[in-house]
Design an enzyme around this catalytic site. Sequence first.
Site, mmCIF file in Angstrom:
data_model
loop_
_atom_site.group_PDB
_atom_site.id
_atom_site.type_symbol
_atom_site.label_atom_id
_atom_site.label_comp_id
_atom_site.label_asym_id
_atom_site.label_seq_id
_atom_site.Cartn_x
_atom_site.Cartn_y
_atom_site.Cartn_z
ATOM 1 N N GLY A 293 -8.540 21.035 51.088
ATOM 2 C CA GLY A 293 -8.457 21.562 49.594
ATOM 3 C C GLY A 293 -8.671 22.978 49.763
ATOM 4 N N THR A 294 -7.999 23.404 48.251
ATOM 5 C CA THR A 294 -8.049 24.894 48.204
ATOM 6 C C THR A 294 -7.846 25.122 46.567
ATOM 7 O OG1 THR A 294 -7.046 26.987 48.746
ATOM 8 C CG2 THR A 294 -5.416 24.929 48.565
ATOM 9 N N THR A 295 -7.906 26.310 46.214
ATOM 10 C CA THR A 295 -7.436 26.483 44.824
ATOM 11 C C THR A 295 -6.658 27.901 44.891
ATOM 12 O OG1 THR A 295 -9.536 25.851 43.921
ATOM 13 C CG2 THR A 295 -8.213 27.250 42.768
ATOM 14 N N LYS B 73 -5.796 33.118 52.329
ATOM 15 C CA LYS B 73 -4.858 32.392 51.877
ATOM 16 C C LYS B 73 -3.526 32.865 51.271
ATOM 17 C CE LYS B 73 -8.170 28.599 51.370
ATOM 18 N NZ LYS B 73 -8.825 27.502 50.472
#
Length: 231
Positions: free
Chosen positions: A30-32, A63
Amino acid sequence: MSRVERYMNNQSHMEGAESRGLKPGEVSTGTTIMAVPFEGGVVLGADSRVSTGTYIANRVSDKIAQLSDHIFCCRSGSAADTQALTDYVKHYLSQLAIETGRQPTVKTAAHIMKRLCYENKDKLMAGVIIAGWDDVEGGSVYNIPLGGSCIKMPFAIGGSGSTYIYGLVDASFQEGLDEGAVRDLVKKSVAHAMARDGSSGGIIRTVTVKPDGNARDYTPGDKLPYGPAGW
């Protein structure tokens, strides 16, 4: 049922929910990530948590990868896949710059990334945002989700945390925002996603791309613009 048995049952239930829909050997990630252009540049933002299932492998990863002088990539999905993709695109763009004698455009970088993602879509788990500045389009943002499509957008958000902030970004974004307002919007939006998404967290990294240079910034976890009550 003993306390140990109840604990093991709860653990197996949690693992089942976490891994639902995944193939054997795969883990959920997961990430944003987010990118918003403004007059004269673009701001990219991302959280810093790298998770493998319920385990946080890295709390402060970066990222946002640089592809060219004024072109950057926000990465989501498999860290290994997206790192390999950005290395390939960076190599191709540097070759192109040498052959043509000028800096590549953001559109060119996005289309190279799109081709790599699309032609290898059965082997990759990668959703990326390509954003930057060039003298043709100015600040621009291209979204390349899973599957390898490529769409130019007025702004882009991605990763597991993005589902929590679509309404916030739709309500807050408007054409013509200046650099400061865009940076505040990116930080606020990513902070809201980090508060709600268990797979997003850590610190907020931002990159502001302008023709006269790029500026990196980060917001530590204890100074986020939003957090749950009691933080």
